[in-house]
Design a protein around this motif. Structure first.
Motif, mmCIF file in Angstrom:
data_model
loop_
_atom_site.group_PDB
_atom_site.id
_atom_site.type_symbol
_atom_site.label_atom_id
_atom_site.label_comp_id
_atom_site.label_asym_id
_atom_site.label_seq_id
_atom_site.Cartn_x
_atom_site.Cartn_y
_atom_site.Cartn_z
ATOM 1 N N PRO A 117 1.341 21.244 12.407
ATOM 2 C CA PRO A 117 1.904 22.046 13.507
ATOM 3 C C PRO A 117 1.071 21.952 14.781
ATOM 4 O O PRO A 117 1.622 21.859 15.889
ATOM 5 N N ARG A 118 -0.229 21.941 14.616
ATOM 6 C CA ARG A 118 -1.131 21.863 15.773
ATOM 7 C C ARG A 118 -1.017 20.504 16.474
ATOM 8 O O ARG A 118 -0.931 20.440 17.704
ATOM 9 N N ILE A 119 -0.978 19.436 15.686
ATOM 10 C CA ILE A 119 -0.880 18.090 16.253
ATOM 11 C C ILE A 119 0.462 17.895 16.955
ATOM 12 O O ILE A 119 0.530 17.380 18.080
ATOM 13 N N LEU A 120 1.547 18.314 16.321
ATOM 14 C CA LEU A 120 2.875 18.121 16.908
ATOM 15 C C LEU A 120 3.040 18.934 18.185
ATOM 16 O O LEU A 120 3.628 18.469 19.168
ATOM 17 N N THR A 121 2.543 20.162 18.180
ATOM 18 C CA THR A 121 2.623 20.992 19.390
ATOM 19 C C THR A 121 1.897 20.324 20.540
ATOM 20 O O THR A 121 2.398 20.271 21.668
ATOM 21 N N ALA A 122 0.711 19.780 20.246
ATOM 22 C CA ALA A 122 -0.069 19.118 21.289
ATOM 23 C C ALA A 122 0.634 17.871 21.797
ATOM 24 O O ALA A 122 0.694 17.616 23.004
ATOM 25 N N MET A 123 1.209 17.082 20.873
ATOM 26 C CA MET A 123 1.875 15.837 21.265
ATOM 27 C C MET A 123 3.092 16.090 22.134
ATOM 28 O O MET A 123 3.465 15.253 22.956
ATOM 29 N N HIS A 124 3.714 17.246 21.981
ATOM 30 C CA HIS A 124 4.895 17.574 22.792
ATOM 31 C C HIS A 124 4.540 18.345 24.061
ATOM 32 O O HIS A 124 5.425 18.714 24.830
ATOM 33 N N SER A 125 3.238 18.575 24.267
ATOM 34 C CA SER A 125 2.804 19.335 25.437
ATOM 35 C C SER A 125 2.223 18.453 26.523
ATOM 36 O O SER A 125 1.755 18.954 27.542
ATOM 37 N N ALA B 121 -2.931 17.760 26.743
ATOM 38 C CA ALA B 121 -2.994 18.680 25.604
ATOM 39 C C ALA B 121 -3.267 17.928 24.312
ATOM 40 O O ALA B 121 -4.045 18.378 23.460
ATOM 41 N N ALA B 122 -2.628 16.771 24.144
ATOM 42 C CA ALA B 122 -2.839 15.975 22.934
ATOM 43 C C ALA B 122 -4.284 15.515 22.835
ATOM 44 O O ALA B 122 -4.908 15.582 21.768
ATOM 45 N N LEU B 123 -4.842 15.045 23.948
ATOM 46 C CA LEU B 123 -6.214 14.557 23.937
ATOM 47 C C LEU B 123 -7.204 15.689 23.689
ATOM 48 O O LEU B 123 -8.172 15.529 22.936
#
Length: 269
Positions: free
Chosen positions: A87-95, A99-101
């Motif tokens: 959930p944390r990785i996917l949220t970051a990737m879509h932000s 945010a992902a980095l």
């Protein structure tokens, strides 16, 4: 004995960084191997076991070098511990990229791995203020200042790290497709310049405002010079001390052959 690992992405930055280190361990996200450098692949879906493996090899520091785009994820490939991070990785990737980095850096640091910047490892790749080739005119300097202003205002939108400005007008803004796509667009729209005989325009690169300077610094290389020349620009400017130059000598040679300036710009007002 503690060791340093390079998390290598595509392109020639990782080999340049590896050349500055003594016997680094080199890894790459599966599908994003660096150019001309042997790297052990790992899967994002098995990130936690990979971090365990780094510790088993006495790694205490990592440096990220090279381009990585958002990889597709295979739900069936996740191990149980990495699955808890989904959930944390996917949220970051879509932000957005920033945010992902930041999330990637946080996960590494939470697992007792320090993040080194390119500035620490290979400072010679990041030039200080000065003109490396040619001589930007007063009009070019005004266009560079306008470009820096645009970057300062759009940076919070997490779009990109570059823009093309000519005669005070923004001809192109870097987005997800990258610098080459931006310059290709500028090359196909040269008639947008109000005065055909006026300033030809400037490519400007800089980190996004508030960007974590340990990862994803803007990068310029010889191919960028060729692309800027094809777009009919007068030269390339960038934020001094904040942008990586790959193969600086070749960049200067190509810029001189093409009649372009290269300028590591200080404060632009």
């Amino acid at each position: 004995m503690s060791r340093i690992a390079i998390i290598a992405g595509q392109g020639t930055l990782a080999p340049a960084v590896a050349a500055c280190l003594d016997d680094p361990l080199i890894f790459s996200l599966q599908g994003f191997a660096p150019d001309g450098l042997a790297a052990t692949p790992f899967q994002l879906e098995r990130l936690v076991p990979f971090l365990d493996d780094l510790h088993a090899q006495h790694v205490t520091k990592v440096v990220f070098a090279g381009a990585i785009r958002r990889p597709p994820l295979d739900p069936e490939a996740f191990d149980p511990r990495t699955a808890q991070l989904v959930p944390r990785i996917l949220t970051a990737m879509h932000s957005g990229d920033d945010a992902a980095l930041r999330t990637v850096l946080d996960i590494f640091e939470e697992n007792d791995l320090s993040i080194c910047s390119i500035m620490e490892i290979a400072p010679d790749l990041i030039p200080a203020e000065g003109v490396l080739s040619g001589n930007p005119s007063a009009a070019d300097r005004k266009d560079a200042a306008r470009a820096a202003q645009i970057m300062s205002q759009t940076g919070s939108l997490d779009l990109g790290q570059g823009t093309v400005v000519s005669q005070g007008l923004c001809l192109a803004l870097e987005t997800l497709p990258g610098t080459a796509a931006m310059l290709d667009f500028a090359a196909r729209h040269t008639t947008l310049r109000p005065n055909p005989n006026g300033a030809r325009g400037v490519l400007y690169k800089a980190p996004k405002p508030g960007q974590d300077m340990r990862i994803d610094l803007p990068t310029l290389g010889p191919d960028t010079v060729d692309q800027a020349a094809s777009a009919g620009l007068a030269g390339i400017a960038w934020a001094a001390g904040q942008v990586i130059l790959l193969d600086r000598h070749e960049m200067i040679r190509r810029a001189q052959d093409a009649g372009l300036f290269l300028w590591a710009a200080g404060r632009l007002d």
